[in-house]
Design a protein around this motif. Structure first.
Motif, short mmCIF file in Angstrom:
data_model
loop_
_atom_site.label_atom_id
_atom_site.label_comp_id
_atom_site.label_asym_id
_atom_site.label_seq_id
_atom_site.Cartn_x
_atom_site.Cartn_y
_atom_site.Cartn_z
N LEU A 149 0.98 -1.23 0.09
CA LEU A 149 0.07 -0.08 0.02
C LEU A 149 0.76 1.34 -0.14
CD1 LEU A 149 -2.76 1.41 0.14
CD2 LEU A 149 -2.84 1.06 2.66
N VAL A 150 0.74 1.95 -0.97
CA VAL A 150 1.64 3.17 -1.15
C VAL A 150 1.06 4.37 -0.94
CG1 VAL A 150 3.20 4.32 -2.94
CG2 VAL A 150 3.15 1.89 -3.15
N GLU A 151 1.49 5.52 -0.30
CA GLU A 151 1.25 6.57 -0.01
C GLU A 151 2.11 7.54 -0.85
OE1 GLU A 151 -0.73 8.09 3.68
OE2 GLU A 151 0.77 6.59 4.47
N LEU A 152 1.54 8.60 -1.42
CA LEU A 152 2.39 9.43 -2.14
C LEU A 152 2.51 10.96 -1.49
CD1 LEU A 152 1.37 8.86 -5.87
CD2 LEU A 152 3.04 7.83 -4.54
N GLY A 153 3.46 11.38 -1.21
CA GLY A 153 3.66 12.82 -0.76
C GLY A 153 4.85 12.73 0.33
N ASP A 154 4.58 13.86 1.23
CA ASP A 154 5.51 13.87 2.36
C ASP A 154 5.03 13.59 3.70
OD1 ASP A 154 7.66 15.03 0.55
OD2 ASP A 154 6.10 16.97 0.56
N VAL B 178 3.00 -1.26 4.03
CA VAL B 178 2.73 0.21 3.82
C VAL B 178 3.97 0.94 3.66
CG1 VAL B 178 2.33 0.73 6.20
CG2 VAL B 178 1.21 2.05 4.43
N VAL B 179 3.99 1.97 2.81
CA VAL B 179 5.26 2.88 2.62
C VAL B 179 4.73 4.16 2.08
CG1 VAL B 179 5.24 2.23 0.18
CG2 VAL B 179 7.26 2.59 1.26
N LEU B 180 5.63 5.20 2.30
CA LEU B 180 5.32 6.55 1.87
C LEU B 180 6.54 6.98 0.86
CD1 LEU B 180 4.01 9.43 2.18
CD2 LEU B 180 5.53 9.78 4.21
N TRP B 181 6.00 7.51 -0.29
CA TRP B 181 7.22 7.77 -1.27
C TRP B 181 6.83 9.14 -1.79
CZ3 TRP B 181 6.41 3.03 -4.92
CH2 TRP B 181 7.14 1.53 -4.29
N SER B 182 8.04 9.91 -1.96
CA SER B 182 7.96 11.42 -2.38
C SER B 182 8.79 11.29 -3.59
CB SER B 182 8.31 12.37 -1.37
OG SER B 182 9.89 12.12 -1.16
N GLY B 183 8.79 12.56 -4.33
CA GLY B 183 9.37 12.55 -5.63
C GLY B 183 10.93 12.79 -5.20
N PRO B 184 11.46 13.44 -4.33
CA PRO B 184 12.85 13.67 -4.15
C PRO B 184 13.33 12.12 -3.79
CG PRO B 184 11.70 15.44 -3.18
CD PRO B 184 10.81 14.55 -3.67
N GLU B 185 12.95 11.62 -2.98
CA GLU B 185 13.39 10.07 -2.54
C GLU B 185 13.57 9.26 -3.44
OE1 GLU B 185 12.32 9.47 2.26
OE2 GLU B 185 10.39 9.83 0.91
N CYS B 186 12.52 9.32 -4.31
CA CYS B 186 12.32 8.30 -5.52
C CYS B 186 13.63 8.47 -6.52
CB CYS B 186 11.05 8.30 -6.45
SG CYS B 186 9.48 7.46 -5.24
#
Length: 289
Positions: free
Chosen positions: A36-41, A67-75
C-alpha cells in the motif's frame, strides 16, 4: 503472476485513502503479497492505523500487506543511486547548488520519479518491489492528472537518450490495462460527482483509460425519499429528521439513476459507523467487487 498496479484517486474528502486501504486489505486477504503506497511527504495511515511511523522503507501493516510513503525527491535519489552505485558520485552530481536548482524547476520531474518507482517492476528497470499488487493511494484528481501527464510531457521535451526512453516506457506502462487499473472514489454529491466526471473524461480522452467509479458512503436503507412523508414521528422531530434524511436519499437516488444512464463502470460502498480503523477497512474490503 505479473505485478499489478492499482491507482486510487478522487476529490479530497471523499474517502480515497480509506478505499485504497480496503483494496489493499482485499488483495492481502486473497493471499497476494501487497504493498500500500502513499504519495507525498506526510502519511495518513500513520495516524489512521496508529503506527509508529510510515516512511520510504516499507513496514508491515498486517499479513501479506506492507505500507510505505514515497515522495518525488526520495524516488529520484534511489534511482540515481541505482545508476551511479556510489553515494559520493550521487552527491557530486545531484547535491550541488546548480543541480538542485535544475531539479526543482524541471517540470514534472518529481512526478516522473514517483511513476518510475511505481512502475519499475513491470518495466524491469531500476529498483523493483517484490509484491504481487501495488495499491497506490494517489494524489487528488487535479494533481493526479498532472502525475499521469508527466512521462508524456518529458518524452516530448527529451525525445532521445535514456530520459526519453524511460519516459516513454513509463507512459506505455500506465496506460496498459493488463498492468494498471484505476479507481475513482466519489460521493453521491454534486461537486464530487462533477469532478469525477471531468477526471473520467480527461483520462479517457488523453490516455484511453477506463477507470471504475466507487460511490462511497452510501446510506443504505429500504426507505425512499417519498416514504418519509408517511412517517409517524412527532411533528418537530419529523421535520428535522425528514429534512435531512429526505435530502440525502433524494440526492443518492438521483446520482445512482444518472450513473445507470451512462456506460460508466461503478460500485457502491456503504456509510459505516465504526471507530476501529482495521474493522472499518476490513468491512469495506469485503464489500468490494
Amino acid at each position: 503472476m505479473n505485478q499489478q498496479i492499482v491507482f486510487v484517486t478522487g476529490k479530497g474528502g471523499v474517502g480515497k485513502s480509506t478505499i485504497a486501504a480496503a483494496i489493499a486489505f482485499k488483495k492481502a486477504n486473497e493471499g497476494f503479497k501487497t504493498l500500500l503506497v502513499e504519495l507525498g511527504d506526510q502519511s495518513f495511515y500513520r495516524e489512521f492505523f496508529e503506527l509508529p511511523g510510515v516512511n520510504y522503507q516499507a513496514r508491515s501493516l498486517r499479513k501479506n500487506l506492507d505500507v510505505v510513503l514515497w515522495s518525488g525527491p526520495e524516488c529520484l535519489k534511489e534511482y540515481a543511486m541505482h545508476l551511479l552505485k556510489i553515494e559520493s558520485l550521487y552527491r557530486l552530481f545531484f547535491e550541488n547548488k546548480v543541480s538542485r536548482t535544475l531539479i526543482n524547476v524541471a517540470p514534472g520531474l518529481p512526478e516522473l520519479s514517483v511513476l518510475g518507482k511505481i512502475t519499475s517492476g513491470p518495466r524491469k528497470h531500476g529498483p523493483t518491489e517484490p509484491y504481487d499488487f501495488i495499491i497506490v493511494d494517489a494524489y487528488a484528481t487535479g494533481h493526479f492528472i498532472s502525475l499521469l501527464r508527466a512521462p508524456r510531457g518529458m518524452a516530448k521535451a527529451i525525445q532521445y537518450g535514456p530520459m526519453g526512453e524511460q519516459s516513454r516506457s513509463i507512459d506505455q506502462t500506465i496506460v496498459d490495462p493488463n498492468i494498471c487499473k484505476f479507481y475513482y472514489v466519489t460521493l453521491p454529491e454534486e461537486l464530487p460527482m462533477k469532478e469525477t466526471q471531468e477526471l473520467h473524461e480527461t483520462l479517457k480522452n488523453e490516455f484511453k483509460i477506463e477507470g471504475q467509479w466507487i460511490l462511497n458512503r452510501i446510506l443504505e436503507t429500504n426507505l425512499k425519499a417519498k416514504d418519509l412523508e408517511k412517517s409517524n414521528l412527532g411533528q418537530k422531530t419529523k421535520i428535522n429528521f425528514e429534512t435531512y434524511l429526505s435530502s440525502v436519499l433524494d440526492r443518492q437516488e438521483k446520482v445512482i439513476q444518472k450513473l445507470k444512464d451512462t456506460s460508466v463502470s461503478w460500485q457502491e460502498l456503504p456509510f459505516l459507523v465504526e471507530t476501529d480503523p482495521y474493522k472499518l477497512v476490513q468491512t469495506l474490503s469485503e464489500r468490494l467487487k
